[in-house]
Scaffold this motif. Structure first.
Motif, PDB file in Angstrom:
ATOM      1  N   ALA A 182      -6.617   7.349  14.230  1.00 34.18           N
ATOM      2  CA  ALA A 182      -6.751   8.306  13.122  1.00 34.18           C
ATOM      3  C   ALA A 182      -5.941   7.850  11.918  1.00 34.18           C
ATOM      4  CB  ALA A 182      -6.299   9.700  13.581  1.00 34.18           C
ATOM      5  N   ILE A 183      -4.761   7.301  12.160  1.00 36.08           N
ATOM      6  CA  ILE A 183      -3.943   6.797  11.053  1.00 36.08           C
ATOM      7  C   ILE A 183      -4.595   5.575  10.423  1.00 36.08           C
ATOM      8  CG2 ILE A 183      -1.747   5.667  10.490  1.00 36.08           C
ATOM      9  CD1 ILE A 183      -0.417   7.545  12.501  1.00 36.08           C
ATOM     10  N   LEU A 184      -5.102   4.662  11.244  1.00 40.19           N
ATOM     11  CA  LEU A 184      -5.729   3.449  10.715  1.00 40.19           C
ATOM     12  C   LEU A 184      -6.957   3.766   9.859  1.00 40.19           C
ATOM     13  CD1 LEU A 184      -5.552   1.083  13.830  1.00 40.19           C
ATOM     14  CD2 LEU A 184      -4.031   1.137  11.848  1.00 40.19           C
ATOM     15  N   LYS A 185      -7.632   4.864  10.158  1.00 41.67           N
ATOM     16  CA  LYS A 185      -8.828   5.255   9.413  1.00 41.67           C
ATOM     17  C   LYS A 185      -8.511   6.097   8.175  1.00 41.67           C
ATOM     18  CE  LYS A 185     -12.062   5.278  13.336  1.00 41.67           C
ATOM     19  NZ  LYS A 185     -12.901   6.155  14.201  1.00 41.67           N
ATOM     20  N   ALA A 186      -7.270   6.532   8.035  1.00 38.57           N
ATOM     21  CA  ALA A 186      -6.912   7.477   6.966  1.00 38.57           C
ATOM     22  C   ALA A 186      -7.055   6.860   5.581  1.00 38.57           C
ATOM     23  CB  ALA A 186      -5.484   7.969   7.171  1.00 38.57           C
ATOM     24  N   GLY A 187      -7.506   7.684   4.648  1.00 39.40           N
ATOM     25  CA  GLY A 187      -7.565   7.298   3.246  1.00 39.40           C
ATOM     26  C   GLY A 187      -6.431   7.929   2.474  1.00 39.40           C
ATOM     27  N   ASP A 188      -6.385   7.681   1.182  1.00 41.97           N
ATOM     28  CA  ASP A 188      -5.251   8.126   0.372  1.00 41.97           C
ATOM     29  C   ASP A 188      -5.130   9.643   0.252  1.00 41.97           C
ATOM     30  OD1 ASP A 188      -7.585   8.155  -1.162  1.00 41.97           O
ATOM     31  OD2 ASP A 188      -6.511   7.806  -3.043  1.00 41.97           O
ATOM     32  N   ARG A 189      -6.229  10.379   0.458  1.00 46.03           N
ATOM     33  CA  ARG A 189      -6.191  11.840   0.311  1.00 46.03           C
ATOM     34  C   ARG A 189      -6.427  12.559   1.639  1.00 46.03           C
ATOM     35  NH1 ARG A 189     -10.078  13.600  -4.421  1.00 46.03           N
ATOM     36  NH2 ARG A 189      -8.935  15.559  -4.099  1.00 46.03           N
ATOM     37  N   ASP A 190      -6.188  11.876   2.728  1.00 48.17           N
ATOM     38  CA  ASP A 190      -6.529  12.442   4.026  1.00 48.17           C
ATOM     39  C   ASP A 190      -5.426  13.223   4.712  1.00 48.17           C
ATOM     40  OD1 ASP A 190      -9.148  11.699   3.949  1.00 48.17           O
ATOM     41  OD2 ASP A 190      -8.899   9.867   5.130  1.00 48.17           O
ATOM     42  N   VAL A 248      -2.050  16.035  14.038  1.00 52.14           N
ATOM     43  CA  VAL A 248      -1.850  14.593  13.851  1.00 52.14           C
ATOM     44  C   VAL A 248      -0.912  14.413  12.658  1.00 52.14           C
ATOM     45  CG1 VAL A 248      -2.952  12.337  13.604  1.00 52.14           C
ATOM     46  CG2 VAL A 248      -4.192  14.223  14.693  1.00 52.14           C
ATOM     47  N   MET A 249       0.384  14.517  12.925  1.00 51.96           N
ATOM     48  CA  MET A 249       1.367  14.432  11.859  1.00 51.96           C
ATOM     49  C   MET A 249       1.454  12.999  11.342  1.00 51.96           C
ATOM     50  SD  MET A 249       4.431  16.895  13.238  1.00 51.96           S
ATOM     51  CE  MET A 249       4.082  18.579  13.750  1.00 51.96           C
ATOM     52  N   ALA A 250       1.319  12.849  10.036  1.00 54.19           N
ATOM     53  CA  ALA A 250       1.383  11.530   9.402  1.00 54.19           C
ATOM     54  C   ALA A 250       1.690  11.726   7.929  1.00 54.19           C
ATOM     55  CB  ALA A 250       0.066  10.772   9.566  1.00 54.19           C
ATOM     56  N   GLY A 251       2.336  10.735   7.332  1.00 50.54           N
ATOM     57  CA  GLY A 251       2.693  10.821   5.930  1.00 50.54           C
ATOM     58  C   GLY A 251       1.580  10.366   5.008  1.00 50.54           C
ATOM     59  N   GLN A 252       1.749  10.613   3.727  1.00 49.75           N
ATOM     60  CA  GLN A 252       0.749  10.201   2.739  1.00 49.75           C
ATOM     61  C   GLN A 252       0.578   8.686   2.704  1.00 49.75           C
ATOM     62  OE1 GLN A 252       2.304  12.258  -0.817  1.00 49.75           O
ATOM     63  NE2 GLN A 252       0.469  13.521  -0.789  1.00 49.75           N
ATOM     64  N   ILE A 253       1.540   7.980   3.247  1.00 47.30           N
ATOM     65  CA  ILE A 253       1.496   6.528   3.267  1.00 47.30           C
ATOM     66  C   ILE A 253       0.544   6.004   4.338  1.00 47.30           C
ATOM     67  CG2 ILE A 253       3.263   5.910   4.993  1.00 47.30           C
ATOM     68  CD1 ILE A 253       3.172   4.701   1.334  1.00 47.30           C
ATOM     69  N   ALA A 304      -2.534   5.642   4.618  1.00 49.12           N
ATOM     70  CA  ALA A 304      -3.612   4.758   4.165  1.00 49.12           C
ATOM     71  C   ALA A 304      -3.157   3.309   3.987  1.00 49.12           C
ATOM     72  CB  ALA A 304      -4.202   5.279   2.853  1.00 49.12           C
ATOM     73  N   LEU A 305      -1.849   3.061   3.945  1.00 55.68           N
ATOM     74  CA  LEU A 305      -1.345   1.687   3.837  1.00 55.68           C
ATOM     75  C   LEU A 305      -1.209   1.013   5.202  1.00 55.68           C
ATOM     76  CD1 LEU A 305       1.461   1.653   1.097  1.00 55.68           C
ATOM     77  CD2 LEU A 305      -0.811   0.625   1.005  1.00 55.68           C
ATOM     78  N   VAL A 306      -1.353   1.780   6.274  1.00 55.01           N
ATOM     79  CA  VAL A 306      -1.216   1.213   7.620  1.00 55.01           C
ATOM     80  C   VAL A 306      -2.590   0.707   8.061  1.00 55.01           C
ATOM     81  CG1 VAL A 306      -0.484   1.639   9.984  1.00 55.01           C
ATOM     82  CG2 VAL A 306       0.635   2.853   8.100  1.00 55.01           C
ATOM     83  N   LYS A 307      -2.704  -0.593   8.235  1.00 53.68           N
ATOM     84  CA  LYS A 307      -4.007  -1.213   8.457  1.00 53.68           C
ATOM     85  C   LYS A 307      -4.219  -1.769   9.848  1.00 53.68           C
ATOM     86  CE  LYS A 307      -5.114  -0.624   4.107  1.00 53.68           C
ATOM     87  NZ  LYS A 307      -6.086   0.436   3.731  1.00 53.68           N
ATOM     88  N   GLU A 308      -3.129  -1.995  10.601  1.00 60.16           N
ATOM     89  CA  GLU A 308      -3.305  -2.598  11.918  1.00 60.16           C
ATOM     90  C   GLU A 308      -2.145  -2.252  12.842  1.00 60.16           C
ATOM     91  OE1 GLU A 308      -3.035  -6.904  11.906  1.00 60.16           O
ATOM     92  OE2 GLU A 308      -2.037  -6.833   9.950  1.00 60.16           O
ATOM     93  N   ILE A 309      -2.417  -2.443  14.123  1.00 63.59           N
ATOM     94  CA  ILE A 309      -1.400  -2.240  15.159  1.00 63.59           C
ATOM     95  C   ILE A 309      -0.755  -3.587  15.445  1.00 63.59           C
ATOM     96  CG2 ILE A 309      -1.015  -1.598  17.571  1.00 63.59           C
ATOM     97  CD1 ILE A 309      -3.472   0.286  17.258  1.00 63.59           C
ATOM     98  N   LYS A 310       0.576  -3.621  15.414  1.00 60.55           N
ATOM     99  CA  LYS A 310       1.294  -4.863  15.701  1.00 60.55           C
ATOM    100  C   LYS A 310       2.657  -4.540  16.282  1.00 60.55           C
ATOM    101  CE  LYS A 310       0.966  -6.377  11.503  1.00 60.55           C
ATOM    102  NZ  LYS A 310       1.106  -7.215  10.280  1.00 60.55           N
ATOM    103  N   PRO A 311       3.326  -5.508  16.899  1.00 60.08           N
ATOM    104  CA  PRO A 311       4.643  -5.242  17.495  1.00 60.08           C
ATOM    105  C   PRO A 311       5.672  -4.799  16.457  1.00 60.08           C
ATOM    106  CG  PRO A 311       3.739  -7.297  18.324  1.00 60.08           C
ATOM    107  CD  PRO A 311       2.852  -6.868  17.180  1.00 60.08           C
ATOM    108  N   ILE A 323       4.296   4.448  14.109  1.00 58.49           N
ATOM    109  CA  ILE A 323       3.354   5.044  15.062  1.00 58.49           C
ATOM    110  C   ILE A 323       2.332   3.990  15.492  1.00 58.49           C
ATOM    111  CG2 ILE A 323       1.545   6.787  15.390  1.00 58.49           C
ATOM    112  CD1 ILE A 323       3.053   8.592  13.455  1.00 58.49           C
ATOM    113  N   CYS A 324       2.030   3.082  14.577  1.00 61.35           N
ATOM    114  CA  CYS A 324       1.067   2.024  14.873  1.00 61.35           C
ATOM    115  C   CYS A 324       1.731   0.736  15.332  1.00 61.35           C
ATOM    116  CB  CYS A 324       0.152   1.788  13.674  1.00 61.35           C
ATOM    117  SG  CYS A 324      -1.032   3.142  13.444  1.00 61.35           S
TER     118      CYS A 324
END
Length: 314
Positions: A210-218, A275-280, A282-289, A196-197
């Protein structure tokens, strides 16, 4: 070039599928992932055939690599969409929310690889008997519609139960997840939230942020039994919680959730949208190709497996 059974089955360099997320996985994203060595997948969702055809043509204009379509079996257009993938000679079809059994003979005759998403051993065994080519074992850590078993528990049980390639999904966003999946016996992985990112994903920027800001319990699970959906915590999630506390019916839950994924993915409403997203997440930190994501994930997987080899004295 990796040599897992999945790579050989689909003729792709990397054993990675991009999740076929409705309103998110468009032709732009699918083409980028396929061109970079994975298998890009268009999410058909509830979209009408003419819209899905446009997305297919986007992929064909951008790459000659294999790609796929995810068919959602609760779509009102499912019959027309099966006609469409046969007509357009789509190489791979993944399926969800239903049994593709009645369409399998036609899809297989057209040379299409069929790979259903499953959340239980019983369904995996039944679909193998019907003749599917591989299975996506999806744990409850994933975003969107979820089952009741975690990825780490589900994958090895399905691997032991069938004799076709198994793809692990749910809670995988980096090379450590790929290495773990291979250790569990999977032939590859499917990643959704990480892609997604990707720069090429056309989802609204608010969704990515929203995904980039997510924490482990979000992430939270909303909805009713047999229709649970994992989303990021927001005002919509609170409405679901309040409805559940009042003993709301499945029909009320369904009405509350109707149209909310589009609201988030297309319109950018990350407060009252789904905003569908997995528990993972919080590991997504940046947007890249997509190419950079795939190369990073596979390089890390190689490093992890090399380190484990040293621990084993190999």
């Amino acid at each position: 070039m990796w040599r897992t059974p999945l790579c050989e089955l689909l003729q792709i360099p990397y054993p990675i599928l991009q999740g076929g997320m409705a309103w998110v996985a468009t032709g732009e994203l699918a083409a980028a992932v396929s061109a970079a060595g994975g298998l890009g997948i268009i999410g058909a969702g509830n979209a009408p055939p003419e819209l899905v055809r446009r997305e297919i043509h986007k992929v064909k204009e951008r790459t000659d690599r294999p790609f796929g379509i995810n068919l959602y079996y609760m779509s009102p257009y499912i019959e027309e969409l099966v006609d469409l993938v046969v007509e357009e000679k789509v190489p791979v079809v993944t399926t969800g929310a239903g049994n593709p059994g009645k369409h399998l003979p036609r899809l297989k005759e057209a040379g299409i690889k069929v790979i259903p998403v499953v959340a239980s051993v019983a369904l995996a065994k039944r679909l193998e008997r019907l003749g599917v080519d591989a299975l996506i074992a999806e744990g409850m850590e994933c975003g969107g519609h979820i089952g009741e078993i975690t990825t780490m528990a589900l994958v090895p049980q399905i691997v032991d139960a069938v004799n076709i390639p198994v793809i692990a999904a749910g809670g995988i966003a980096d090379g450590r997840g790929v290495a773990a999946a291979l250790a569990l016996g999977a032939a590859g992985v499917q990643m959704g939230t990480r892609f997604i990112c990707a720069s090429e994903c056309t989802v609204h920027p608010n969704y990515k942020e929203a995904i980039l800001k997510a924490g482990d319990r979000d992430t939270v699970v909303t909805g009713a039994r047999d229709h649970y959906v994992r989303i990021l915590r927001n005002k919509l999630a609170r409405q679901f919680e309040e409805l559940a506390a009042r003993g709301g019916s499945w029909e009320e839950m369904d009405k509350l959730g109707a149209g909310k994924l589009r609201a988030a993915a297309v319109e950018g409403d990350v407060e009252y949208g789904s905003v569908m997203a997995g528990q993972i997440a919080a590991l997504v930190k940046e947007i890249k190709p997509a190419k950079a994501i795939l190369e990073e994930v596979m390089a890390e997987a190689e490093e992890v497996m090399a380190r484990l080899g040293k621990l084993a004295g190999l």
